[in-house]
Design a protein around this motif. Structure first.
Motif, PDB file in Angstrom:
ATOM      1  N   ASP A  68      33.403 -17.143  28.165  1.00 32.91           N
ATOM      2  CA  ASP A  68      32.658 -18.033  27.401  1.00 32.91           C
ATOM      3  C   ASP A  68      33.290 -19.367  26.999  1.00 32.91           C
ATOM      4  N   LEU A  69      32.507 -20.418  26.978  1.00 37.68           N
ATOM      5  CA  LEU A  69      33.148 -21.807  26.478  1.00 37.68           C
ATOM      6  C   LEU A  69      32.420 -22.140  25.087  1.00 37.68           C
ATOM      7  N   PRO A  70      33.286 -23.094  24.412  1.00 35.91           N
ATOM      8  CA  PRO A  70      32.450 -23.334  23.111  1.00 35.91           C
ATOM      9  C   PRO A  70      31.092 -24.163  23.282  1.00 35.91           C
ATOM     10  N   ASN A  71      30.676 -24.779  24.465  1.00 35.24           N
ATOM     11  CA  ASN A  71      29.920 -25.762  24.397  1.00 35.24           C
ATOM     12  C   ASN A  71      28.570 -24.948  25.114  1.00 35.24           C
ATOM     13  N   ASP A  72      28.932 -23.737  25.538  1.00 38.20           N
ATOM     14  CA  ASP A  72      27.642 -22.939  26.532  1.00 38.20           C
ATOM     15  C   ASP A  72      26.599 -22.976  25.481  1.00 38.20           C
ATOM     16  N   ARG A  93      32.225 -27.708  29.963  1.00 35.81           N
ATOM     17  CA  ARG A  93      32.900 -28.548  28.959  1.00 35.81           C
ATOM     18  C   ARG A  93      32.305 -29.688  28.379  1.00 35.81           C
TER      19      ARG A  93
END
Length: 220
Positions: free
Chosen positions: A142-146, A123
């Motif tokens: 998936d997360l936005p900052n990956d 995060r």
């Protein structure tokens, strides 16, 4: 779309060692059914020169299980990262409120707490300088900052036992593929170890954290 969930860390329940000395900070995140007192017992095995904060998970474990939980245990089956992310965001809000003087922050989690530690790093990759994953896993999805994490290559230590039958094999396999792609991974699989922590593992964790402290001092 993930369900929006908000949970909070009880700041009054946090256990501290060497608070307020402007030292690098290690945050401890306990496992399911435990509490903030559990991992705080590891302080004598950790490096000198680091402040330690052991956080209580925000949820009570369902009766008759004692202790607390970071998210419902059913998430192991549902594979829904929303409540894992909510717990990670609670950790980040606690960091916002309590750790302004920390020059570097690392997370150490066991089991459920380790999955929250990894999710917290995902995060906010710029906030978290190192992660210790003891008998835990990386949450699917998936997360936005990956992509930024993939570039940053945050150091992560992953320790687990050959006889650990708590984390489902498919989550172990997912973590074994995901972590090398998104972090600077080191670690060890401990022969005969169950869902627990051994003295050999603690010695390896100490060496990993000493390298984190050396890097933090070099950057400072």
């Amino acid at each position: 779309m993930e369900e929006q969930v908000t949970v909070q860390i009880d700041r009054d329940a946090v256990h501290w060692a060497r608070r307020g000395e402007g030292l690098p900070l290690l945050v401890l995140l306990h496992g399911y059914g435990s509490d903030e007192k559990d991992l705080f017992a590891l302080v004598p095995f950790l490096p000198e020169g680091v402040a330690v904060a052991s956080l209580p998970a925000p949820l009570g474990a369902p009766w008759p299980m004692p202790g607390r939980s970071w998210y419902p245990i059913q998430e192991l089956e549902r594979r829904d990262p929303a409540t894992v992310t909510a717990a990670a965001d609670a950790v980040l809000r606690w960091l916002d409120a309590e750790t302004a003087d920390a020059p570097s922050i690392a997370l150490l989690g066991f089991s459920q707490g380790a999955s929250v530690a990894i999710q917290t790093m995902r995060r906010d990759p710029e906030r978290i300088s190192a992660v210790v994953n003891l008998s835990g896993y990386a949450s699917p999805g998936d997360l936005p900052n990956d992509p930024g994490l993939r570039e940053r290559r945050t150091p992560v230590f992953w320790g687990r036992g050959t006889n650990d039958d708590v984390i489902p094999p498919e989550l172990v396999e997912h973590t074994a593929q995901w972590l090398p792609e998104h972090a600077e991974l080191s670690g060890r699989v401990y022969q005969g170890l169950t869902h627990s922590v051994s003295e050999d593992e603690l010695a390896d964790v100490r060496r990993f954290l000493e390298r984190w402290l050396e890097d933090a001092q070099a950057e400072g």
